[in-house]
Design a protein around this motif. Structure first.
Motif, PDB file in Angstrom:
ATOM      1  N   GLU A  24       0.862  -0.997   0.259  1.00 16.19           N
ATOM      2  CA  GLU A  24       0.250   0.220   0.467  1.00 16.19           C
ATOM      3  C   GLU A  24       0.744   0.998  -0.109  1.00 16.19           C
ATOM      4  N   SER A  25       0.172   2.415   0.046  1.00 16.63           N
ATOM      5  CA  SER A  25       0.850   3.820   0.239  1.00 16.63           C
ATOM      6  C   SER A  25       2.184   4.260   1.212  1.00 16.63           C
ATOM      7  N   LEU A  58       0.383   2.008 -10.638  1.00 15.30           N
ATOM      8  CA  LEU A  58       0.807   3.517 -10.356  1.00 15.30           C
ATOM      9  C   LEU A  58       0.333   4.288 -10.618  1.00 15.30           C
ATOM     10  N   ASN A  59       1.476   5.428  -9.090  1.00 19.01           N
ATOM     11  CA  ASN A  59       0.612   6.855  -8.919  1.00 19.01           C
ATOM     12  C   ASN A  59      -0.732   7.446 -10.127  1.00 19.01           C
ATOM     13  N   ASP A  60       0.106   7.250 -11.000  1.00 20.88           N
ATOM     14  CA  ASP A  60      -0.290   8.246 -12.406  1.00 20.88           C
ATOM     15  C   ASP A  60      -2.012   6.914 -12.970  1.00 20.88           C
ATOM     16  N   THR A  91       9.530   5.154  -6.398  1.00 20.21           N
ATOM     17  CA  THR A  91       8.101   5.868  -5.958  1.00 20.21           C
ATOM     18  C   THR A  91       7.159   5.804  -7.035  1.00 20.21           C
ATOM     19  N   ASP A  92       7.699   5.558  -7.913  1.00 20.16           N
ATOM     20  CA  ASP A  92       5.870   5.521  -9.515  1.00 20.16           C
ATOM     21  C   ASP A  92       4.987   4.415  -8.700  1.00 20.16           C
ATOM     22  N   ARG A  94       2.309   3.039  -6.652  1.00 18.09           N
ATOM     23  CA  ARG A  94       1.040   2.975  -5.528  1.00 18.09           C
ATOM     24  C   ARG A  94       0.743   1.904  -4.517  1.00 18.09           C
ATOM     25  N   TYR A  95      -0.108   0.680  -5.730  1.00 18.76           N
ATOM     26  CA  TYR A  95       0.037  -0.410  -5.113  1.00 18.76           C
ATOM     27  C   TYR A  95       0.966  -1.620  -5.455  1.00 18.76           C
ATOM     28  N   ARG A 102     -10.281  -1.270  -5.309  1.00 18.71           N
ATOM     29  CA  ARG A 102      -9.574  -0.548  -6.556  1.00 18.71           C
ATOM     30  C   ARG A 102      -8.573  -0.056  -7.671  1.00 18.71           C
TER      31      ARG A 102
END
Length: 324
Positions: A24-25, A58-60, A91-92, A94-95, A102
């Motif tokens: 997780e984050s 990823l975060n995007d 760092t890219d 997210r999960y 999700r």
């Protein structure tokens, strides 16, 4: 068994070998053969290498399914069975192996129920019951919440408290920023000893999840409401107003406990002195198998209470409950 295993590299130089359950984050759940599931804070993780296929988000919002993660030259590379690879920074991510909701697959159902009870026999016969609970259905696009609270006390055969409250709320999350949301709420309240036969609160709201981490999660919302109050003795009343609500949780105490603070208020546009304020402060901590215990203080202020009714109620309880 170790020939096919995932690897978790920590910033202090340590390495764990086992099976990645989920990332997780703020934390990573990693299963080891010597200690079972271990929760590791993301701040302590250097990189993750998997030998088994995982789902990477990823975060995007990009999702890679059935991928293995390798480390190459300071970057992570996701490789699928087709041979196509994608490189990205740690760092890219997210999960990793996120919960189905999700990924837009259905709803996550969570909730909790608790009870506070006291029974005294001797110089006085006292029975006190306070039952509370809430349930939440959450998806990527919306959320349904229902909360309830029931209190009934007797002293020497005479009722001293008899009240209940039900709150329901619907939230719709913004597509551009999921921290923002809008929706509507409906509340029903009854309090026999405050002369309140039924208070109905209805209205829309806008809100924002300002922070959402284990160390501090905080949200706030505000909106117009219509309030209708039915009393047994006093004159019935209805008015337009504004309702605000905020809540915060934190794991700062440690030991798996949760410190929480909830507050909401209603301002009467016709009579600003008719102000309703509710504040709850509590601490809950896990026991075993989903059961938890906690202490809680609750303050309820009603500036529009009838003349012979106290404007402020204070309640202090020790609770036992179950969460899922």
């Amino acid at each position: 068994a170790l020939a096919q295993a995932d690897e978790l590299y920590l910033k202090n130089g340590s390495k764990l070998i086992g099976s990645l359950v989920r990332s997780e984050s703020d934390f990573v759940i990693f299963k080891t053969p010597f200690a079972g599931d271990i929760n590791v804070k993301q701040s302590n993780v250097d990189r993750i290498v998997t030998d088994t296929n995982v789902i990477v988000m990823l975060n995007d919002g990009t999702v890679y399914r059935d991928q293995r993660i390798d480390a190459e030259g300071g970057q992570l590379v996701a490789r699928g069975d087709t041979g196509v690879s994608e490189a990205f920074e740690a760092t890219d991510i997210r999960y990793i192996n996120p919960e189905p909701w999700r990924l837009g697959e259905g709803y996550k159902w969570s909730g909790e129920a608790s009870v506070a009870a006291e029974f005294e026999r001797g110089n006085s016969d006292t029975d006190e019951w306070d039952i509370a609970g809430q349930t939440v259905w959450r998806s990527l696009v919306d959320r349904y919440t229902i909360k309830g609270d029931f209190e009934r006390d007797r002293n020497n055969g005479r009722k001293t408290d008899d009240n209940w409250e039900v709150r329901s709320k619907y939230d719709r999350f913004s597509k551009s920023d999921e921290r923002n949301y809008w929706g509507g709420k409906l509340r029903l309240e009854y309090d026999r000893f405050a002369d309140l036969d039924l208070r109905t609160i209805l209205g829309p709201h806008i809100g924002r999840q300002f922070l959402d981490t284990p160390r501090l999660a905080f949200h706030g919302e505000i909106g117009p409401v219509y309030v209708d109050e039915q009393f047994d003795e006093a004159e019935d009343n209805d008015f337009p107003g504004a309702l605000w609500e905020g809540g915060a949780t934190s794991d700062i105490v440690g030991f798996g406990s949760t410190l929480y603070l909830n507050h909401d208020g209603i301002l009467n546009f016709d009579d600003p002195e008719d102000l309703i304020l509710n504040t709850t402060l509590g601490l809950k901590f896990p026991l075993i198998l989903g059961f938890e215990a906690g202490v809680q203080a609750k303050w309820e202020y009603d500036g529009g209470a009838p003349e012979d009714i106290d404007e402020l109620d204070e309640t202090y309880t020790f609770r036992l409950g179950y969460a899922w």
